[in-house]
Design an enzyme around this catalytic site. Structure first.
Site, PDB file in Angstrom:
ATOM      1  N   LYS B  22       0.832  -1.194   0.000  1.00 48.72           N
ATOM      2  CA  LYS B  22       0.000   0.000   0.000  1.00 48.72           C
ATOM      3  C   LYS B  22       0.872   1.251   0.000  1.00 48.72           C
ATOM      4  CE  LYS B  22      -3.699  -1.025   2.267  1.00 48.72           C
ATOM      5  NZ  LYS B  22      -4.230  -1.430   3.571  1.00 48.72           N
ATOM      6  N   ARG B  92      -3.228   2.784   8.499  1.00 56.40           N
ATOM      7  CA  ARG B  92      -3.498   1.472   7.884  1.00 56.40           C
ATOM      8  C   ARG B  92      -2.251   0.612   7.930  1.00 56.40           C
ATOM      9  NH1 ARG B  92      -6.157   4.965   4.159  1.00 56.40           N
ATOM     10  NH2 ARG B  92      -8.318   4.343   3.735  1.00 56.40           N
ATOM     11  N   GLY B 101      -6.391 -10.794   8.803  1.00 53.15           N
ATOM     12  CA  GLY B 101      -6.014 -10.811  10.208  1.00 53.15           C
ATOM     13  C   GLY B 101      -5.197  -9.601  10.606  1.00 53.15           C
ATOM     14  N   MET B 103      -4.335  -5.519  10.952  1.00 57.04           N
ATOM     15  CA  MET B 103      -5.199  -4.492  11.549  1.00 57.04           C
ATOM     16  C   MET B 103      -6.077  -3.786  10.521  1.00 57.04           C
ATOM     17  SD  MET B 103      -4.332  -1.246  13.923  1.00 57.04           S
ATOM     18  CE  MET B 103      -4.580  -0.108  12.568  1.00 57.04           C
ATOM     19  N   ARG B 336      -8.199   2.166  -9.375  1.00 54.31           N
ATOM     20  CA  ARG B 336      -7.903   0.758  -9.692  1.00 54.31           C
ATOM     21  C   ARG B 336      -8.413   0.484 -11.108  1.00 54.31           C
ATOM     22  NH1 ARG B 336     -12.122  -0.991  -5.045  1.00 54.31           N
ATOM     23  NH2 ARG B 336     -13.819   0.301  -5.808  1.00 54.31           N
ATOM     24  N   HIS B 454     -24.077 -36.060 -17.992  1.00 56.62           N
ATOM     25  CA  HIS B 454     -24.682 -36.033 -19.320  1.00 56.62           C
ATOM     26  C   HIS B 454     -25.314 -34.679 -19.604  1.00 56.62           C
ATOM     27  CE1 HIS B 454     -28.008 -36.686 -22.196  1.00 56.62           C
ATOM     28  NE2 HIS B 454     -27.115 -37.471 -22.796  1.00 56.62           N
ATOM     29  N   ARG B 560     -18.985 -37.772 -31.625  1.00 59.06           N
ATOM     30  CA  ARG B 560     -19.424 -38.963 -30.888  1.00 59.06           C
ATOM     31  C   ARG B 560     -20.501 -39.662 -31.712  1.00 59.06           C
ATOM     32  NH1 ARG B 560     -20.182 -34.565 -27.826  1.00 59.06           N
ATOM     33  NH2 ARG B 560     -18.695 -34.083 -26.181  1.00 59.06           N
ATOM     34  N   ARG B 616     -15.117 -40.631 -33.277  1.00 60.67           N
ATOM     35  CA  ARG B 616     -14.952 -41.688 -32.291  1.00 60.67           C
ATOM     36  C   ARG B 616     -15.990 -42.773 -32.510  1.00 60.67           C
ATOM     37  NH1 ARG B 616     -15.911 -40.285 -26.109  1.00 60.67           N
ATOM     38  NH2 ARG B 616     -18.080 -40.465 -26.771  1.00 60.67           N
ATOM     39  N   GLU B 744      -7.510 -42.263 -22.293  1.00 59.80           N
ATOM     40  CA  GLU B 744      -8.478 -41.911 -21.253  1.00 59.80           C
ATOM     41  C   GLU B 744      -8.485 -42.927 -20.126  1.00 59.80           C
ATOM     42  OE1 GLU B 744     -12.469 -41.939 -22.874  1.00 59.80           O
ATOM     43  OE2 GLU B 744     -11.976 -43.502 -24.307  1.00 59.80           O
ATOM     44  N   SER B 763      -5.820 -38.731 -28.584  1.00 60.72           N
ATOM     45  CA  SER B 763      -6.655 -37.636 -28.115  1.00 60.72           C
ATOM     46  C   SER B 763      -6.915 -37.892 -26.639  1.00 60.72           C
ATOM     47  CB  SER B 763      -7.963 -37.598 -28.900  1.00 60.72           C
ATOM     48  OG  SER B 763      -8.788 -36.580 -28.403  1.00 60.72           O
ATOM     49  N   GLY B 765      -8.722 -38.035 -23.512  1.00 58.03           N
ATOM     50  CA  GLY B 765     -10.099 -37.982 -23.024  1.00 58.03           C
ATOM     51  C   GLY B 765     -10.021 -37.688 -21.537  1.00 58.03           C
ATOM     52  N   THR B 766      -9.884 -36.411 -21.233  1.00 59.00           N
ATOM     53  CA  THR B 766      -9.570 -36.062 -19.844  1.00 59.00           C
ATOM     54  C   THR B 766     -10.757 -36.233 -18.908  1.00 59.00           C
ATOM     55  OG1 THR B 766      -9.847 -33.779 -20.554  1.00 59.00           O
ATOM     56  CG2 THR B 766      -7.609 -34.568 -20.260  1.00 59.00           C
ATOM     57  N   ASN B 767     -11.967 -36.350 -19.431  1.00 55.20           N
ATOM     58  CA  ASN B 767     -13.085 -36.639 -18.524  1.00 55.20           C
ATOM     59  C   ASN B 767     -12.870 -38.006 -17.875  1.00 55.20           C
ATOM     60  OD1 ASN B 767     -14.178 -34.340 -19.572  1.00 55.20           O
ATOM     61  ND2 ASN B 767     -15.796 -35.357 -20.730  1.00 55.20           N
ATOM     62  N   ASP B 768     -12.750 -39.009 -18.706  1.00 53.33           N
ATOM     63  CA  ASP B 768     -12.575 -40.352 -18.171  1.00 53.33           C
ATOM     64  C   ASP B 768     -11.231 -40.505 -17.483  1.00 53.33           C
ATOM     65  OD1 ASP B 768     -15.038 -41.144 -18.824  1.00 53.33           O
ATOM     66  OD2 ASP B 768     -14.487 -42.656 -20.286  1.00 53.33           O
ATOM     67  N   CYS B 830      -9.800 -33.853 -26.072  1.00 51.66           N
ATOM     68  CA  CYS B 830     -11.217 -33.691 -26.406  1.00 51.66           C
ATOM     69  C   CYS B 830     -12.105 -33.799 -25.187  1.00 51.66           C
ATOM     70  CB  CYS B 830     -11.632 -34.698 -27.469  1.00 51.66           C
ATOM     71  SG  CYS B 830     -11.523 -36.401 -26.901  1.00 51.66           S
ATOM     72  N   TYR B 850      -3.598 -29.704 -30.781  1.00 55.83           N
ATOM     73  CA  TYR B 850      -4.870 -28.992 -30.754  1.00 55.83           C
ATOM     74  C   TYR B 850      -5.636 -29.268 -29.470  1.00 55.83           C
ATOM     75  CZ  TYR B 850      -7.151 -33.417 -31.794  1.00 55.83           C
ATOM     76  OH  TYR B 850      -7.598 -34.708 -31.711  1.00 55.83           O
TER      77      TYR B 850
END
Lengths: 877, 877
Positions: B22, B92, B101, B103, B336, B454, B560, B616, B744, B763, B765-768, B830, B850
């Site tokens: 500050k 301040r 925490g 002052m 700011r 889903h 899909r 796929r 995946e 590719s 498959g980061t979900n699975d 993907c 990609y």
């Protein structure tokens, strides 16, 4: 000039590349003085040369073969193609590695219209001679001239039809003579040449056929798949035939050098005078015990006794020997290490050590650890088994054999047991609520689930026979029956299940339970001497623990605290805890569970004495403790004095799409820390009690399940330490305890360095680790894993044997990362793989501290660990 | 002698370590010529010295502080504690890192019984002066003397009660004077000292309180957690107070340097004459537009215009400025970077580039990619939103805002839509059968499921608003209503859902849909210039594909094929295929599906033109295509002309405990190769058609899902190649195609070297992969992941942002192993993470080719990829 043909007595076993496996073996047997029928081998180099010369047999080779043939005639005193005493030979392929698709054996080569008469005279059995001739023509036609087999079979059938007989054996010599003529005509018509009467031509053609079979498509594919070099080539073995049916000084038999049922050191076998091997198989005449040969032909018998000793000394193992006596002279046709049951295997191994034939290390390496299973579980009576009708097949989920009346619910099994019946529990799948029924049953049969399904795991823990995932079975619980196709099996019907094969039989089959002998103890004590891995057990009750210690376990590697929750008196309280709508209510229920769980641990600690125990905190999702069927929900709601909808609401709320990946393990403790607090309190208070009252210094190893991130472990660890330290302060006592985690989530393996900073030990939970690494649900994968194995996409079910390439890599990574941060971290395995020999070997390679397995696997693990240690010693040399 | 106190004009922004964040900032603002209220900073070094000296303020320091105070009096022309024109200051804390925490601010320090009179005079507002005094005593008591706040509040309440008033503002100056006396008495009683009238003592006590707050427990814990060194210490900022309520030449206001709603380059804000900031907040008087200040106080206005320009040039961004005018003199209290909506953000960034203020790279870095979401989806009217009642909260599963009548089934939603109603589809969870209803709805609300359920995935694909996993909601489908606690919402009732926050409101809220402007196009074209990652889309229909291409997608990264199976006309055929009891029957059903699937691909290929498409093959377990509710089974059995039991049997047979880990992906092809054969045939025949008829050279990338072992890929690859080559031969045409796989399953990542030998692309498959690496079921984890985040066990939902530490490590390993074997292997992602900026940055770090995301995420991905490229360039420098 290169030598292309070797007499058996010219070779040695080291010449495998040149003589092929079979040829080298025959040479070796000849060399050590065994009376094997004489013969010679055309080398693999000749085969290669044959291809280089454009697939023709060159003159020098032919000459060399004939030269050896002549010397064979001389040694045997028989002549090729002779009408008085003809020399007949077998021709066999023999490459360095045995290989499907290579040429079959041709027997009795050398038979023609003349020598068949000679054979008839020599054996005094015209029918036998013409039957041999007929078979020889067919085989020669098939493998050398490529005449389809069925062409011959058709003629045989026609002849039998004309004669109005059913069996080949009913055809007379005259019939067979006519058939020989028929066969010769087929050859001429199909192959365009006359069946060669010139025996030397027969021989050359057969040799060439062997060479050609090296390059047949099946053999080529096999070599490609198995990386067998193309240039190896095959050898050809030509061996004189001997006959046991040349009168009353001839005979044939089979004998073991020791008793294959109990290991007694005494020849064990049988023989028939004036007979060929086929006669023994046909079972028309009854063979005599081998001892009696001494009375009939003392010289041949004493020769055989000497040969048996020679062979045992040479191969340093019990032998299974086929022999023929031709006119008083003993010939050894084949010898191999004799098959034996486990009891015999152990007795023989121990005896051979005592005899100085092998050393302890060799004795340990002799027995497949899985074989020990047979010593620990009942088996079916072999005779009755032969008669039994296979109903269907499932997975061999837990060893043993069981027979009993079927029942479809725990209640019915318990009732049947109470009234003295032997019962088999049949379920779609089991759940923890079936435990009591499983205990009361002789064995368990399920329609669903794989090798690590609930039924399989629990049954193995109990040492109880189980066949799981018998997928053809359609269970109708309401009607109390199941259906296989159109066959219906009803409650109270007898079935028998084989936990070693997965076979399910209709009806009752007698079972026998083997006894462990003193030699078993001695043998296992050697195993303990060699192994470096500690063996622990997965046990949840004092009874299981006691059983495991008797089998040699050195502590508990996995005590599943939730198994204690499923008992009749407890599950209502557990359900109260789950249904609690406030922390206060939940704590009240936990208060009730605390003394029960504490008492469990007191009893287990008392059994264990000073041995360590790894105790896993609650792991399964809470819905496993709740009913799921409408009727059960109604009943339990009533018992709990709540409405159906109150219970149903909670059941629905807790329902999960993929419970395996759901709200379980330490995730429960994040939501309900009070549950773990209660469990830790029970563990530590129990430890305090046995320490104060019995002066037993317990070292509880508190294990947090399903950790995927070090932060989870940190969170739970803090609450554990807090709980423990509060108790120890209040009780003013010191208890050694450690806190560690399962490595069962792939993420835990990948971040094992971070986790090791907080964990004093890792225990590989390879069941879940396999599930998540493969993405195979153990409960569902059964149906496609079998297909994978059939299609050779999987060598072994990865839930049975650790997948070293995938799951194993993660284990290796975790061990490395963990030790990098905490060099003295204790590493173990508590998945089902902990009792599987191949997996135990892998654990040895990872240098784990211990493996843990179900009580009945402990002896197997001890032996497997010993073998793994010996193997690793060998490799590190 | 060390200098411990710095005037604002003595410091610079580089002196952050000494002056704190500050302090350095105030110094910097002073330095660039901003009219900030004067003041000085006591350094962090002084703080450390304070602790070293045993927590006492030493004489030299006091002298240095007072010296700066004197010079402040001089500059401001005010005097500390003066009864005419008093100098008041704020105190301040100011450490290097801001820290909870520490002052709180003390305002109006310097007030005492004398100076309060001076303040009353100067502001001509006695009530204001005594209210300020009262507040100052309370704050001083609270933070310096540690007198509990409620002790003061009680007195205030008591006083209001006596006066029978409700609001503080209703108390008069006289009341406040009495309250000041009450407060002073509290101080004396509680702190044991009189409230200090000596203003210099006030100041020293406040400075000491700041120093002490450095070591309060909360700050210490925070430093420990965030690894902030103990020795940094805190500085203390002492700044003169200015007042906007000193008559008609004073005032206060807030202004943006540009319009935060549309970005127009024109001051935007408001002010109030003779007022303090509180007055603006209280809303009693209506502020005036900033332009009007020019009329009231032209000098102050022109100063402000200059300051605004100065600040924009200095910070090179639009500013949000708080100012006060004291007796005609302008003071800047705070500045700011101004908050702005996305449209404004883009317009400002583009304008600033045109103005030469920033360059294109900076423009790209200025906007949080996720903000673009607001440009692509409807948003709620802000005014109406304020009035709306929040009913419950779920997960913000798919962006946007929607209002409509609720319906509980696809049929009802479709019917409502047909009759012109706006409908919200409410479901426990959605399944593929709900697709039609989702299309017809304005938005989707589910009670279950997480960020990759889903509903979430499909809604994002459609760009449709979705709130998922609203766990409090109890749906009663039969009664067509849902319950939140005791509140019941019925079919046809209006609700509104916010897909950006997860909020669910009762009733209708107006929504507005923004337009994409030309500046957006320009801005995005810069993003494309910088990024190195290609952006593809996850699209299963020509419509989605078209949408994605309009948003700038460069091909399909995930098509899909199963999504094509769920259409009304197709699902009966799919079910026929599943129910087939023989290969023949199955092939017949597949024959019917072939032309439909082929036509899909023809249409998609036509939209894509030359762009690539990764397709796929069938992934979900077959039971997803079957009904599960009793009633549905009955109905569909009827429609299919089979018995209920026939259908029920198959449904039961296919049921899985953990479908996520079950019989799906390429595992289906191992069992039913004919399904993949049909799909491949459809793909390749479609490619042939568009090639022959439209001369479009399609490059299908055929992707095999759920591979865990190279053998699976090999098996499927062979059947693909066989099918493709047969067609190409017959059609006599060449189609470029490649075959690759998803990564995946953790095992695939670990054995990626083996897999790369067979795969031309990976590719992720980061979900699975996330599900299996964590062991989190995406459908079930919602309920505990939120708890994990609350308890700081997880920073972010790993289904939203790639877990770099765990899942990311497996990705890194797979990329490395894969490239080791096949250096030119194409790598993409993907999973849902493909559209999340932080994850895209990680993909850039892995140097993927990609990312692929749902159509509405494409602009976000383009921008995020550009930022990632710029960042990585920076790092590699």
């Amino acid at each position: 000039m290169i030598k292309y043909v070797y007499d058996f007595k010219e070779g040695t076993k080291e010449m495998k590349n040149l003589l092929g496996g079979k040829g080298a073996n025959l040479a070796e047997m000849t060399k050590i003085g065994l009376p094997v029928p004489m013969g010679f081998t055309v080398t693999t180099a000749a085969c290669n040369q044959y291809y280089e010369k454009g697939t023709v047999l060159w003159e020098e080779l032919k000459a060399e073969i004939f030269q050896h043939l002549s010397s064979l005639e001389e040694t045997t005193g028989k002549k090729f193609g002779d009408a008085e005493n003809p020399l007949l030979v077998s021709v066999r392929s023999g490459s360095v590695f045995s290989m499907p698709g290579m040429m079959d054996t041709i027997l009795n080569l050398g038979l023609n219209d003349d020598s068949v008469i000679g054979m008839a005279k020599a054996t005094n059995n015209e029918r036998f001679a013409y039957d041999s001739y007929r078979r020889f023509i067919q085989m020669f036609g098939d493998v050398v001239l490529e005449v389809k087999k069925y062409k011959f079979d058709t003629l045989l059938e026609k002849r039998k039809h004309e004669k109005n007989v059913e069996q080949d054996i009913e055809l007379t010599a005259e019939d067979l003579k006519l058939l020989v003529d028929d066969y010769k005509r087929v050859i001429e018509r199909e192959a365009g040449i006359k069946f060669p009467q010139e025996t030397r031509q027969q021989l050359l053609m057969a040799v060439e056929a062997v060479f050609k079979s090296w390059n047949n498509p099946r053999a080529k594919v096999y070599r490609k798949i198995h990386d067998i070099p193309e240039h190896l080539g095959t050898a050809v073995n030509i061996q004189s035939m001997v006959f046991g049916n040349m009168g009353e000084t001839s005979g044939t038999g089979v004998a073991f050098t020791r008793n294959p049922s109990n290991g007694d050191k005494k020849l064990f076998g049988e023989f028939l005078m004036n007979a060929q091997g086929e006669d023994v198989v046909a079972g028309i005449r009854t063979p005599r015990p081998i001892d009696e040969l001494n009375e009939k032909l003392p010289k041949a018998y004493s020769d055989f006794v000497k040969v048996a000793e020679l062979l045992e000394n040479h191969y340093r193992d019990m032998q299974d020997i086929e022999f023929t006596i031709e006119r008083g002279e003993l010939f050894i046709l084949q010898t191999r290490n004799g098959k034996r049951n486990t009891l015999a295997a152990i007795n023989i191994a121990v005896d051979m050590v005592d005899e100085g034939l092998i050393n302890e290390e060799e004795a340990i390496m002799r027995i497949d650890p899985m074989q020990l299973d047979h010593l620990l579980h009942p088996t079916f009576d072999a005779a009755e088994l032969k008669q039994a009708e296979v109903l269907t097949k499932g997975l061999p989920a837990s060893s043993g054999a069981a027979s009993g009346k079927i029942y479809f619910s725990t209640e019915d099994v318990v009732r049947a047991k109470a009234s003295g019946e032997a019962a088999i529990l049949v379920r779609l799948e089991t759940s923890p609520e079936d435990i009591e029924g499983m205990v009361a049953s002789e064995g368990i049969l399920t329609a669903r689930g794989g090798m690590t399904s609930h039924a399989a795991v629990v049954a193995r823990g109990m040492g109880k026979c189980c066949v799981a995932g018998a997928g053809e079975m359609r269970i109708d619980e309401a009607a109390k029956c199941f259906r296989i196709g159109t066959q219906i099996v009803k409650e109270g019907d007898y079935i028998s299940i084989n936990g070693n094969t997965g076979d399910v039989y209709l009806g009752k089959i007698k079972t026998t339970t083997p006894q462990l002998t003193g030699k078993f103890e001695r043998y296992m004590s050697w195993a303990d001497k060699f192994r470096t891995l500690k063996i622990r057990t997965n046990a949840d009750t004092p009874r299981d623990t006691k059983q495991a210690l008797e089998f040699g376990a050195e502590g508990i590697g996995l005590c599943r605290t939730e198994h204690m929750f499923f008992e009749d008196t407890r599950i209502p309280v557990v359900r109260q805890m789950i249904l609690a709508r406030s922390l206060e209510q939940r704590k009240q229920a936990l208060e009730l569970l605390l003394p029960m769980q504490r008492q469990d641990f007191v009893e287990i600690f008392e059994v264990l004495q000073h041995l360590p125990a790894t105790i896993r905190l609650l792991d399964p999702p809470l819905h496993e403790f709740l009913p799921h069927e409408e009727a059960d929900i109604r009943e339990i709601a009533k018992a709990m004095d709540i409405t159906y909808h109150q219970l149903k609401d909670v059941v629905d709320e807790l329902k999960e799409f993929n419970p395996m990946l759901g709200h379980r393990g330490c995730r429960l403790a994040i939501t309900y820390p009070e549950i773990y607090r209660m469990q830790v309190q029970a563990i530590i208070e129990a430890a305090v009690i046995v320490k104060k009252e019995k002066q037993i210094a317990v070292k509880p190893e508190i294990m947090v399940p399903l950790v995927g991130d070090v932060k989870e472990l940190k969170y739970v660890k803090e609450l554990i330490i807090e709980t423990v330290e509060d108790i120890l302060k209040e009780e003013d006592v010191k208890i050694d305890y450690t806190i560690g985690t399962m490595i069962e989530v792939p993420r835990a393996a990948v971040t094992a360095d971070e986790i090791a900073a907080e964990a004093e030990f890792f225990s590989f939970g390879t069941n879940d680790l396999t599930q998540m690494t493969y993405g195979f649900s153990r409960d569902d994968a059964g149906r496609f894993i079998r297909e994978y194995i059939d299609k050779q996409l999987l060598e072994k079910d990865p839930f049975t044997r650790i997948d070293r390439n995938g799951v194993g890599k993660l284990m290796e990574l975790a061990a490395k990362l963990g030790r990098g941060v905490r060099p003295d971290i204790k590493l173990g395995i508590c998945g089902e793989h902990g009792g599987e020999p191949n997996s135990i070997e892998f654990c040895q390679m990872l240098n784990l501290d211990y493996v843990s397995c179900s009580p009945f696997r402990v002896p197997i693990a001890r032996l497997a660990a010993a073998q793994a240690a010996i193997n690793s010693k060998g490799q590190s040399k």
